[in-house]
Every structure is written in structure tokens, then in C-alpha cells.
Design a protein around this motif. Structure first.
Motif, PDB file in Angstrom:
ATOM      1  N   VAL A 122      -6.422   3.101  -3.005  1.00 29.77           N
ATOM      2  CA  VAL A 122      -6.342   1.905  -2.039  1.00 29.77           C
ATOM      3  C   VAL A 122      -6.634   0.735  -2.602  1.00 29.77           C
ATOM      4  O   VAL A 122      -7.575   0.461  -2.899  1.00 29.77           O
ATOM      5  CB  VAL A 122      -7.109   2.528  -0.710  1.00 29.77           C
ATOM      6  CG1 VAL A 122      -7.103   1.298   0.329  1.00 29.77           C
ATOM      7  CG2 VAL A 122      -7.114   3.814  -0.091  1.00 29.77           C
ATOM      8  N   ARG A 123      -5.687  -0.385  -2.250  1.00 35.57           N
ATOM      9  CA  ARG A 123      -5.779  -1.594  -2.902  1.00 35.57           C
ATOM     10  C   ARG A 123      -6.622  -2.445  -2.013  1.00 35.57           C
ATOM     11  O   ARG A 123      -7.163  -2.154  -0.722  1.00 35.57           O
ATOM     12  CB  ARG A 123      -4.452  -2.383  -3.095  1.00 35.57           C
ATOM     13  CG  ARG A 123      -3.554  -2.185  -4.263  1.00 35.57           C
ATOM     14  CD  ARG A 123      -2.487  -2.844  -4.409  1.00 35.57           C
ATOM     15  NE  ARG A 123      -1.702  -3.255  -3.362  1.00 35.57           N
ATOM     16  CZ  ARG A 123      -0.562  -2.488  -3.069  1.00 35.57           C
ATOM     17  NH1 ARG A 123      -0.179  -1.583  -3.915  1.00 35.57           N
ATOM     18  NH2 ARG A 123       0.007  -2.508  -2.004  1.00 35.57           N
ATOM     19  N   PRO A 124      -7.404  -3.482  -2.619  1.00 36.94           N
ATOM     20  CA  PRO A 124      -8.451  -4.342  -1.934  1.00 36.94           C
ATOM     21  C   PRO A 124      -7.560  -5.122  -0.613  1.00 36.94           C
ATOM     22  O   PRO A 124      -6.401  -5.305  -1.004  1.00 36.94           O
ATOM     23  CB  PRO A 124      -8.774  -5.337  -3.014  1.00 36.94           C
ATOM     24  CG  PRO A 124      -8.546  -4.773  -4.097  1.00 36.94           C
ATOM     25  CD  PRO A 124      -7.217  -3.840  -4.085  1.00 36.94           C
ATOM     26  N   GLN A 125      -8.237  -5.236   0.430  1.00 32.33           N
ATOM     27  CA  GLN A 125      -7.611  -5.818   1.287  1.00 32.33           C
ATOM     28  C   GLN A 125      -7.879  -7.537   1.230  1.00 32.33           C
ATOM     29  O   GLN A 125      -8.823  -7.706   0.676  1.00 32.33           O
ATOM     30  CB  GLN A 125      -8.433  -5.651   2.723  1.00 32.33           C
ATOM     31  CG  GLN A 125      -7.970  -4.368   3.549  1.00 32.33           C
ATOM     32  CD  GLN A 125      -8.518  -3.981   4.680  1.00 32.33           C
ATOM     33  OE1 GLN A 125      -9.639  -4.726   4.960  1.00 32.33           O
ATOM     34  NE2 GLN A 125      -7.980  -3.340   5.680  1.00 32.33           N
ATOM     35  N   THR A 126      -7.019  -8.237   1.787  1.00 33.76           N
ATOM     36  CA  THR A 126      -6.872  -9.605   1.419  1.00 33.76           C
ATOM     37  C   THR A 126      -7.368 -10.276   2.767  1.00 33.76           C
ATOM     38  O   THR A 126      -7.246  -9.681   3.944  1.00 33.76           O
ATOM     39  CB  THR A 126      -5.748 -10.273   0.968  1.00 33.76           C
ATOM     40  OG1 THR A 126      -4.678 -10.110   1.943  1.00 33.76           O
ATOM     41  CG2 THR A 126      -5.246  -9.757  -0.458  1.00 33.76           C
ATOM     42  N   TYR A 127      -7.674 -11.561   2.607  1.00 36.66           N
ATOM     43  CA  TYR A 127      -7.999 -12.351   3.979  1.00 36.66           C
ATOM     44  C   TYR A 127      -6.783 -11.989   4.882  1.00 36.66           C
ATOM     45  O   TYR A 127      -6.835 -11.986   6.112  1.00 36.66           O
ATOM     46  CB  TYR A 127      -8.375 -13.605   3.881  1.00 36.66           C
ATOM     47  CG  TYR A 127      -9.675 -13.683   3.176  1.00 36.66           C
ATOM     48  CD1 TYR A 127     -10.987 -12.821   3.573  1.00 36.66           C
ATOM     49  CD2 TYR A 127     -10.353 -14.720   2.392  1.00 36.66           C
ATOM     50  CE1 TYR A 127     -12.127 -13.056   3.414  1.00 36.66           C
ATOM     51  CE2 TYR A 127     -11.546 -15.104   1.871  1.00 36.66           C
ATOM     52  CZ  TYR A 127     -12.485 -14.208   2.214  1.00 36.66           C
ATOM     53  OH  TYR A 127     -13.688 -14.480   1.753  1.00 36.66           O
ATOM     54  N   GLU A 128      -5.461 -12.447   4.117  1.00 33.81           N
ATOM     55  CA  GLU A 128      -4.224 -12.320   4.897  1.00 33.81           C
ATOM     56  C   GLU A 128      -4.214 -10.764   5.548  1.00 33.81           C
ATOM     57  O   GLU A 128      -3.916 -10.832   6.816  1.00 33.81           O
ATOM     58  CB  GLU A 128      -3.079 -12.367   4.030  1.00 33.81           C
ATOM     59  CG  GLU A 128      -2.846 -13.897   3.625  1.00 33.81           C
ATOM     60  CD  GLU A 128      -4.095 -14.112   2.330  1.00 33.81           C
ATOM     61  OE1 GLU A 128      -4.125 -13.091   1.440  1.00 33.81           O
ATOM     62  OE2 GLU A 128      -4.340 -15.300   2.168  1.00 33.81           O
ATOM     63  N   ASP A 129      -4.378  -9.914   4.885  1.00 31.49           N
ATOM     64  CA  ASP A 129      -4.411  -8.474   5.494  1.00 31.49           C
ATOM     65  C   ASP A 129      -5.249  -8.448   6.725  1.00 31.49           C
ATOM     66  O   ASP A 129      -4.991  -7.853   7.714  1.00 31.49           O
ATOM     67  CB  ASP A 129      -4.979  -7.273   4.671  1.00 31.49           C
ATOM     68  CG  ASP A 129      -3.929  -7.149   3.335  1.00 31.49           C
ATOM     69  OD1 ASP A 129      -2.820  -7.354   3.576  1.00 31.49           O
ATOM     70  OD2 ASP A 129      -4.829  -6.791   2.300  1.00 31.49           O
ATOM     71  N   LEU A 130      -6.303  -8.942   6.808  1.00 36.66           N
ATOM     72  CA  LEU A 130      -7.349  -8.862   8.032  1.00 36.66           C
ATOM     73  C   LEU A 130      -6.563  -9.776   9.066  1.00 36.66           C
ATOM     74  O   LEU A 130      -7.058  -9.460  10.358  1.00 36.66           O
ATOM     75  CB  LEU A 130      -8.858  -9.777   7.767  1.00 36.66           C
ATOM     76  CG  LEU A 130      -9.305  -9.171   6.538  1.00 36.66           C
ATOM     77  CD1 LEU A 130     -10.871  -9.990   6.323  1.00 36.66           C
ATOM     78  CD2 LEU A 130      -9.743  -7.652   6.779  1.00 36.66           C
ATOM     79  N   LEU A 131      -5.834 -10.590   8.814  1.00 33.97           N
ATOM     80  CA  LEU A 131      -5.297 -11.524  10.195  1.00 33.97           C
ATOM     81  C   LEU A 131      -3.790 -10.986  10.376  1.00 33.97           C
ATOM     82  O   LEU A 131      -2.956 -11.354  11.245  1.00 33.97           O
ATOM     83  CB  LEU A 131      -5.318 -12.785   9.953  1.00 33.97           C
ATOM     84  CG  LEU A 131      -6.748 -13.671   9.737  1.00 33.97           C
ATOM     85  CD1 LEU A 131      -6.719 -15.162   9.772  1.00 33.97           C
ATOM     86  CD2 LEU A 131      -7.785 -12.859  10.669  1.00 33.97           C
ATOM     87  N   ARG A 132      -3.208 -10.101   9.451  1.00 31.56           N
ATOM     88  CA  ARG A 132      -1.744  -9.582   9.558  1.00 31.56           C
ATOM     89  C   ARG A 132      -1.268  -9.330  11.195  1.00 31.56           C
ATOM     90  O   ARG A 132      -0.340  -9.870  11.341  1.00 31.56           O
ATOM     91  CB  ARG A 132      -1.856  -8.398   8.787  1.00 31.56           C
ATOM     92  CG  ARG A 132      -0.160  -7.755   8.603  1.00 31.56           C
ATOM     93  CD  ARG A 132       0.086  -7.270   7.315  1.00 31.56           C
ATOM     94  NE  ARG A 132       0.056  -8.404   6.545  1.00 31.56           N
ATOM     95  CZ  ARG A 132      -0.285  -8.419   5.306  1.00 31.56           C
ATOM     96  NH1 ARG A 132      -0.356  -7.206   4.788  1.00 31.56           N
ATOM     97  NH2 ARG A 132      -0.521  -9.346   4.370  1.00 31.56           N
ATOM     98  N   ASN A 133      -2.025  -8.675  11.615  1.00 33.84           N
ATOM     99  CA  ASN A 133      -1.246  -8.474  13.141  1.00 33.84           C
ATOM    100  C   ASN A 133      -1.960  -9.319  14.152  1.00 33.84           C
ATOM    101  O   ASN A 133      -1.627  -9.599  15.272  1.00 33.84           O
ATOM    102  CB  ASN A 133      -1.805  -7.195  13.546  1.00 33.84           C
ATOM    103  CG  ASN A 133      -1.338  -5.998  12.777  1.00 33.84           C
ATOM    104  OD1 ASN A 133       0.025  -6.239  12.038  1.00 33.84           O
ATOM    105  ND2 ASN A 133      -1.991  -5.094  12.801  1.00 33.84           N
ATOM    106  N   ASN A 134      -2.451 -10.679  13.733  1.00 31.68           N
ATOM    107  CA  ASN A 134      -2.950 -11.511  14.642  1.00 31.68           C
ATOM    108  C   ASN A 134      -1.570 -12.679  15.262  1.00 31.68           C
ATOM    109  O   ASN A 134      -0.712 -12.615  14.197  1.00 31.68           O
ATOM    110  CB  ASN A 134      -3.689 -12.473  14.230  1.00 31.68           C
ATOM    111  CG  ASN A 134      -5.380 -12.129  14.183  1.00 31.68           C
ATOM    112  OD1 ASN A 134      -6.374 -12.863  14.602  1.00 31.68           O
ATOM    113  ND2 ASN A 134      -5.679 -10.830  14.004  1.00 31.68           N
ATOM    114  N   THR A 135      -1.698 -12.731  16.353  1.00 28.06           N
ATOM    115  CA  THR A 135      -0.468 -13.461  16.935  1.00 28.06           C
ATOM    116  C   THR A 135      -1.069 -14.491  17.717  1.00 28.06           C
ATOM    117  O   THR A 135      -1.917 -14.383  18.562  1.00 28.06           O
ATOM    118  CB  THR A 135       0.587 -12.725  17.197  1.00 28.06           C
ATOM    119  OG1 THR A 135       1.762 -13.546  17.949  1.00 28.06           O
ATOM    120  CG2 THR A 135       0.410 -11.756  18.340  1.00 28.06           C
TER     121      THR A 135
END
Ligand code: LLP
Length: 437
Positions: free
Chosen positions: A417-430
Motif C-alpha cells: 500500500v503506497r503512502p497517501q499524499t495530501y492530494e489523496d486526502l482531498l481527492r473526494n472533496n468538491t
């Protein structure tokens, strides 16, 4: 620490496989979940041998304990079946390419969508847990012209000696049908349905259980129930005895080897066979469903020590760069762990400390009164037996990234499992358009 070939102290350091924990921390960063592939394989092999000793059976890995595509592939390669409990876990085993006929779909409230997905995937068995599910499943199977194989989850009313949140078969549980109540009628109902094929029963009495007598009692009750069904002309071809074997967390617990864990499986299978014979029943195909005992001790979490706060004579906090977002079990269940400073592994554990996480809550602890070597900022802290229900229960609380997972096999280590990035944390934000004006 429950040492073994692939978890040991050498040259003042903790080693996992043929790799130094501090090297893993340097290469992959912390916090880091490390999983030991050889240990998982060893336990899986021992369990498969044990359930097949003296009869036929299978070991279904309870995915909820640790769900990744790589470990599902590893488990399948060692002959394991799978217990899934959600559309997400079903998707995972499909991605892993496992034999879907060897998948059991559990859950006390499967959604209509999950039921459709299971049918569409052609999974082996649904473990029916409610009348609502039974109705939906029967009509969905009929609509597809299928006869879906099912097991019925029964509650034998046995209280296992473990903590309350993981007892699942005490009277009035949210799981299963009462063997002393409506279970027999439910089985008869299933037998009469066009879309369903009754194949057997499932029992899971709880988790982190050391005391065999709870299993023995459950087996006695469920085989009595099988006899009752057989007197009504219904055969129980499969008996799934669930999982729940207790593992080593601290020195208060037994230090079992894979073979010794497998002895529990062997004893359960032997008792089922013995009781079935005694009651004049034909021997069922036995399924066991361990999760924790396959992956729990395979996991070590590595952290870097940050702040150390000492209240002399009262308490010493050692704060790490993880916490309840990677291991919520102390906060949820008051669970206990053992730990070690990986780079001071041969020094005595001369202090008793509270290991604190970095979340904004006082309850965010890995544990209290944990014996530890003298900890200093920058040390690498290893927490043992974190392979089960840590990664699978992790969250992004405080928008902390869920740590990556590395699989170690001898001298090899790779991300699964790769590290999560800050972008991953907000991926589903809209942001709704009306907020942007
Ligand atoms: N089968 C069924 C139907 C289950 O519900 C479970 C666990 C298992 C098998 C596997 O049990 P195991 O061998 O892993 O004990 N989050 C809690 C544990 C919850 C267990 C839920 N069911 C914890 O962190 O301790």
C-alpha cells in the motif's frame, strides 16, 4: 515480543525477515506498517493442514483483519478461502483474482447492491443473517435464474471470554438466528425457496479468545441443532465455525507458534467430527475463518519518537508520529500492546511509559505502562502484533495520512500500500458552485 525466525534481535537491533527495522524506517519513512510474508504463509499452511487432518475442510481468511490485494493473493496462493463483509472487500478479492467460488459473503445487513454484486460475481456462499436479506437474496437470485448456495448464521448463545465489543454470540446479539429460537424455521424456509440452496451453518462466537471451552460448548450446541435439522430431513453439509483465536500482544498472553495456533483449528475440527459421529450425522465439510491469528503477529508498526514528556514519579509520555489514525484499538477497546526501541533492542526495558499519538485527543494513545528502553527523540519505536485490525481500521483523522504498508519476504521489502499524499486526502472533496461566487 514473541520472537521467531523472522522477528528477532541481533546486534542491538530489531530485525524483521532479513532486514533491520531501522533500515526499513529509513527507506520507507515512518509511520510504517510492516507485514511479514513468511509468517502469514507459515500460519496459513499450518491452518490448512490442521483443518484437513482427519477429514475435509477449508480455511477462509477474514479479510476484515487486514485487507490488501497483495496479501489476498498471498493467502490464495497458500490455499485460503475468503470471508468478505462488504462490497469493498468483495471488490478487493475480485481484483486479487481469487477463486470466487471460495468466497463467503458475511454481514448482518448486506445492502441490496452488495447482494447483487455478490450474485453477479458468482461467489460461493452467502451467509444469511436476517429475514430481510433472505427475501432480497431469494428474489434477486430467481431474477437471475440462479440457485444461490447459502449458509445460515446461527447464534448458539455462548458467551466467549473476551472483551464485550467483540463478543458476537451472546444471547440477543445483532448477529445470526437463535438456535433455540427461529433458526430452524429459517432453515426450512430456505429449503423451500427456488432461488436458494441450503448448504450449512455458520457460527462465530467472538474474537481474541484463548479459552477453547467456548468453542467446545458452541460445537455441542450447533451439532445438536444439526441433529434436529436432520430429523426434519435437512442435511448440514458445511459447518463454518468462524474465527476468533487469541494471539500474543503482551507477555501476559501465551507465546504461540503457528503450529500451536493450528492446534486450535485441529481441536475444533476434531470435536466437530467427533460430535457429528456421536449424533449419527454425516461429517460436514468444516470451514474455519481466522483473521487475527493469520496476520496479527505478522505486523509490526514502526514510528519515530518525537516529543518525550516526563512528569517525574507520575508518568512519562513518549509521543510518536502515528496514533489512533493508524491504530485505534486502544481508544476503542483499551487494547494492550508491547513495544521496543528498535535501535536499542538489546538494552533492558527499564521504563514504563505511555505511548502517545499525535492526534488532538488525550485518549489518542497506543498504550499505557508499556515497558520500554529509555526513549529519546529520533529513536525508532516498534509496536508488535499490529497486523490485524490496525491498517483495516485506520482513518484519516486530523487529516493524517494512513501509513503505507510494506511486505517483507526474507531480504525483500516492497510497498503493498503506497503512502497517501495530501492530494489523496482531498481527492473526494468538491466545492458546490454556489460557494465559489
Ligand atoms: N468470522 C466472522 C464472521 C467475524 O465476524 C470475524 C471477526 C472473524 C471471522 C475473524 O475473527 P478473528 O479471527 O480475526 O478474531 N476490530 C476488533 C475485532 C473485530 C472482529 C470482528 N469479526 C479488534 O480490533 O479486536
Amino acid at each position: 515480543m514473541n520472537t521467531r525466525d523472522t522477528l528477532y534481535v541481533k546486534d542491538g537491533n530489531l530485525w524483521i525477515g532479513e532486514l533491520k527495522a531501522t533500515e526499513l524506517a529509513k527507506r520507507f519513512g515512518t509511520p510504517l506498517y510492516v507485514m511479514d510474508a513468511r509468517y502469514i504463509a507459515e500460519v496459513a499452511d499450518a491452518f490448512v493442514r490442521a483443518v484437513n487432518k482427519g477429514g475435509r475442510g477449508a480455511v477462509a481468511f477474514a479479510n476484515k483483519a487486514f485487507a490488501t490485494v497483495a496479501t489476498a493473493k498471498l493467502a490464495a496462493a497458500h490455499g485460503l478461502w475468503f470471508d468478505v463483509v462488504s462490497g469493498g472487500e468483495l471488490y478487493l478479492v475480485r481484483q486479487a483474482g481469487v477463486d470466487l467460488k471460495k468466497v463467503l459473503f458475511h454481514g448482518n445487513n448486506k445492502t441490496p447492491r452488495e447482494i447483487e454484486e455478490g450474485l453477479e460475481a458468482g461467489i460461493g456462499y452467502f451467509v444469511v443473517d436476517s429475514l430481510n436479506e433472505l427475501e432480497i437474496l431469494d428474489s434477486a437470485a430467481k431474477a437471475r435464474g440462479m440457485k444461490q448456495k447459502v449458509l445460515v448464521r446461527v447464534n448458539p448463545g455462548v458467551s466467549a471470554h473476551t472483551y464485550e465489543a467483540v463478543v458476537t454470540a451472546a444471547p440477543f446479539s445483532k448477529f445470526g438466528f437463535d438456535v433455540h429460537g427461529d433458526a430452524a424455521d429459517v432453515v426450512k424456509d430456505i429449503v423451500s425457496r427456488e432461488g436458494l440452496e441450503f448448504c450449512g451453518l455458520h457460527v462465530h462466537i467472538g474474537s481474541q479468545i484463548y479459552d477453547h471451552s467456548s468453542y467446545d460448548t458452541a460445537i455441542d450446541i450447533v451439532t445438536d441443532f444439526m441433529k434436529k435439522l436432520s430429523e426434519d430431513g435437512v442435511a448440514t453439509d458445511i459447518l463454518d465455525m468462524g474465527g476468533g483465536y487469541g494471539i500474543y500482544y503482551t507477555d501476559e498472553d501465551p507465546k504461540f507458534t503457528p503450529e500451536r495456533y493450528a492446534y486450535t483449528v485441529e481441536s475444533i475440527a476434531a470435536r466437530v467430527r467427533e460430535k457429528a459421529a456421536e449424533k449419527g450425522l454425516s461429517e460436514p465439510f468444516i470451514i474455519v475463518e481466522p483473521g487475527r491469528s493469520i496476520v496479527g503477529e505478522a505486523g509490526v508498526t514502526l514510528y519515530t519518537v518525537g516529543a518525550v514528556k516526563d512528569f517525574p514519579g507520575v508518568k512519562k509520555y513518549v509521543a510518536v508520529d502515528g496514533g489512533m489514525f493508524d491504530n485505534p484499538r486502544y481508544a476503542l477497546y483499551g487494547s494492550v500492546y508491547s513495544a521496543m526501541i528498535a535501535n536499542k533492542a538489546d538494552r533492558p526495558a527499564e521504563e514504563k511509559v505511555t505511548i502517545a499519538g499525535k492526534c488532538c485527543e488525550s485518549g489518542d494513545l497506543i498504550g499505557k505502562d508499556i515497558p520500554l528502553q529509555h526513549a529519546e527523540t529520533g529513536d525508532i519505536l516498534a509496536v508488535f502484533s499490529t497486523g490485524a485490525y490496525n491498517y483495516s481500521m485506520a482513518s484519516n483523522y486530523n487529516l493524517n495520512a494512513i501509513p503505507p504498508v510494506v511486505l517483507v519476504d526474507g531480504d525483500r521489502a516492497d510497498y503493498i500500500v503506497r503512502p497517501q499524499t495530501y492530494e489523496d486526502l482531498l481527492r473526494n472533496n468538491t466545492v458546490p458552485e454556489w460557494l465559489t461566487k
